[in-house]
Design an enzyme around this catalytic site. Structure first.
Site, mmCIF file in Angstrom:
data_model
loop_
_atom_site.group_PDB
_atom_site.id
_atom_site.type_symbol
_atom_site.label_atom_id
_atom_site.label_comp_id
_atom_site.label_asym_id
_atom_site.label_seq_id
_atom_site.Cartn_x
_atom_site.Cartn_y
_atom_site.Cartn_z
ATOM 1 N N ASP A 1 45.580 20.416 10.840
ATOM 2 C CA ASP A 1 44.243 20.431 10.244
ATOM 3 C C ASP A 1 43.292 21.341 11.021
ATOM 4 O OD1 ASP A 1 41.757 17.842 9.420
ATOM 5 O OD2 ASP A 1 41.815 20.013 9.101
ATOM 6 N N ASP B 1 39.692 25.161 5.991
ATOM 7 C CA ASP B 1 40.052 23.790 6.351
ATOM 8 C C ASP B 1 41.380 23.391 5.719
ATOM 9 O OD1 ASP B 1 38.627 20.498 5.566
ATOM 10 O OD2 ASP B 1 40.092 21.141 7.064
HETATM 11 N N1 LIG Z 1 39.443 18.377 7.726
HETATM 12 C C1 LIG Z 1 38.293 17.945 8.566
HETATM 13 C C2 LIG Z 1 36.975 18.544 8.082
HETATM 14 O O1 LIG Z 1 37.027 19.948 8.102
HETATM 15 C C3 LIG Z 1 35.839 18.035 8.974
HETATM 16 N N2 LIG Z 1 34.474 18.343 8.529
HETATM 17 C C4 LIG Z 1 34.127 17.906 7.171
HETATM 18 C C5 LIG Z 1 32.858 18.656 6.838
HETATM 19 C C6 LIG Z 1 32.715 19.757 7.851
HETATM 20 C C7 LIG Z 1 34.064 19.763 8.538
HETATM 21 C C8 LIG Z 1 34.008 20.329 9.926
HETATM 22 O O2 LIG Z 1 33.395 19.401 10.769
HETATM 23 C C9 LIG Z 1 35.968 16.514 9.040
HETATM 24 O O3 LIG Z 1 36.589 16.133 10.262
HETATM 25 C C10 LIG Z 1 37.986 15.873 9.982
HETATM 26 C C11 LIG Z 1 38.173 16.403 8.565
HETATM 27 O O4 LIG Z 1 36.873 16.100 8.043
#
Ligand SMILES: N[C@H]1[C@H](O)[C@@H](N2CCC[C@H]2CO)[C@@H]2OC[C@H]1O2
Length: 329
Positions: free
Chosen positions: A221, A35
């Site tokens: 992202d 991420d």
């Molecule tokens: N950077 C992102 C993060 O990866 C996302 N999720 C947070 C927890 C799981 C993950 C995948 O759904 C969420 O959507 C935008 C931001 O935060």
């Protein structure tokens, strides 16, 4: 040191991309979501409140001879989509492809929110933004990428995500066979711990006489599914889609599943990052409507180049020069 790892979407929709991460001794392989929009490396584990674990592979702390508790350390994270998690911290050996780090802070979830609990495809997140945004307290911890940076042949990692099939992340090198044409680099905002850049315009369709010079700041992202842009750009795009509609039920723009969607391109100087129209049909909602892959970023301090855009590009995250590079492919 260099390495590569397969990045796999779940069957049915490119909601996220996970890569196999080996943790502990003997190694336990967990599918984690790399991420670039956050900075905590956290996993579902034997510490996670059992009713919240719904089929995910767990990190079994007591099964790793190299797991060491970081006493007194804890973490709490809340994400842009409202999901959240919290827990405690260990160090352990971590390996991704041929890269490894022996003393990685592995944040072990005690609680996870419903959205995360319901996602059985991922066992956690591998934060790849700056360690400055890590949530462990009282002692902030370092991301895996920041830990291995000095050992990498080049202080870079690249994303080659794909629509509806596995792609790959590479660590420490730029593979010329994964893209076409030049890589256009953009400086990241030095005030931000995220991969935040200034985009110089956009285009709906493929006719460059329709290019609109308009500055908008956006983060790259990998953890966000869709392409989130300012409202004027949302309106400009869907004005070109007959039958598109905003659904108050789901709070999203919908398109007729049968619609032939125009391409979208983001501008960086003379570079055009092209997202094919077919990528902007995110998936079926009902017999008539599909979810639009472009949605509003209103309310957030930045737009988000999420997977809908990133899977159409080869993306370079350069940790030394603090730039993001894009190439078509
Ligand atoms: N950077 C992102 C993060 O990866 C996302 N999720 C947070 C927890 C799981 C993950 C995948 O759904 C969420 O959507 C935008 C931001 O935060």
């Amino acid at each position: 040191m260099t390495g590569t790892a397969v990045a796999s979407p779940p069957p049915g929709a490119d909601a996220e991309y996970v890569l196999p991460v080996k943790i502990g001794t003997p190694p336990q392989t967990l599918p984690l979501n790399l991420d670039t929009g956050s900075s905590d490396f956290w996993v579902i584990s034997t510490d996670t409140y059992p009713p919240q674990v719904q089929g995910q592979t767990r990190y079994n702390v007591s099964a790793s001879t190299t797991a060491r508790r970081l006493n007194g350390e804890s973490w709490v994270i809340r994400y842009g989509d409202g999901s959240s998690a919290n827990g405690i911290v260990y160090t352990d050996r971590v390996q991704i492809g041929n890269t490894f780090f022996d003393q990685q802070a592995v944040e072990s979830a005690v609680n996870i929110s419903n959205e995360i609990s319901d996602d059985s495809f991922s066992s956690g997140l591998l934060g790849a933004a700056s360690s400055a945004a890590n949530t462990v307290r009282p002692d902030r911890q370092t991301t895996y990428l920041d830990n291995i940076k000095s050992q990498l042949a080049r202080p870079v990692f690249t994303a080659n995500l794909k629509k509806g099939k596995p792609g790959n992340y590479n660590f420490g090198y730029i593979n010329g066979s994964e893209y076409t044409g030049p890589i256009q680099y953009a400086a990241i905002n030095p005030q931000s711990p995220l991969w935040e850049i200034s985009v110089s315009g956009y285009r709906v369709g493929s006719d460059n006489t329709k290019y609109v010079a308009r500055v908008w700041n956006a983060i790259a992202d990998t953890g966000t599914t869709l392409l989130l842009v300012p409202d004027d750009i949302v309106s400009a795009y869907y004005a070109q889609v007959n039958g598109s509609v905003f659904s108050n039920d789901v709070g999203m723009m919908l398109v007729p599943c049968a619609a032939k969607l125009p391409d979208f391109a983001f501008g960086l100087g003379n570079y055009r990052g092209v997202v094919p129209g077919s990528y902007i049909n995110y998936g079926r909602m009902n017999k008539t409507y599909c979810y639009g892959g472009i949605q509003s970023s209103a309310g957030a301090p930045f737009a988000v180049l999420g997977d809908i855009a990133l899977k159409a590009q080869f993306v370079v995250f350069d940790m030394a020069n603090k730039v993001v590079g894009f190439a078509n492919k």
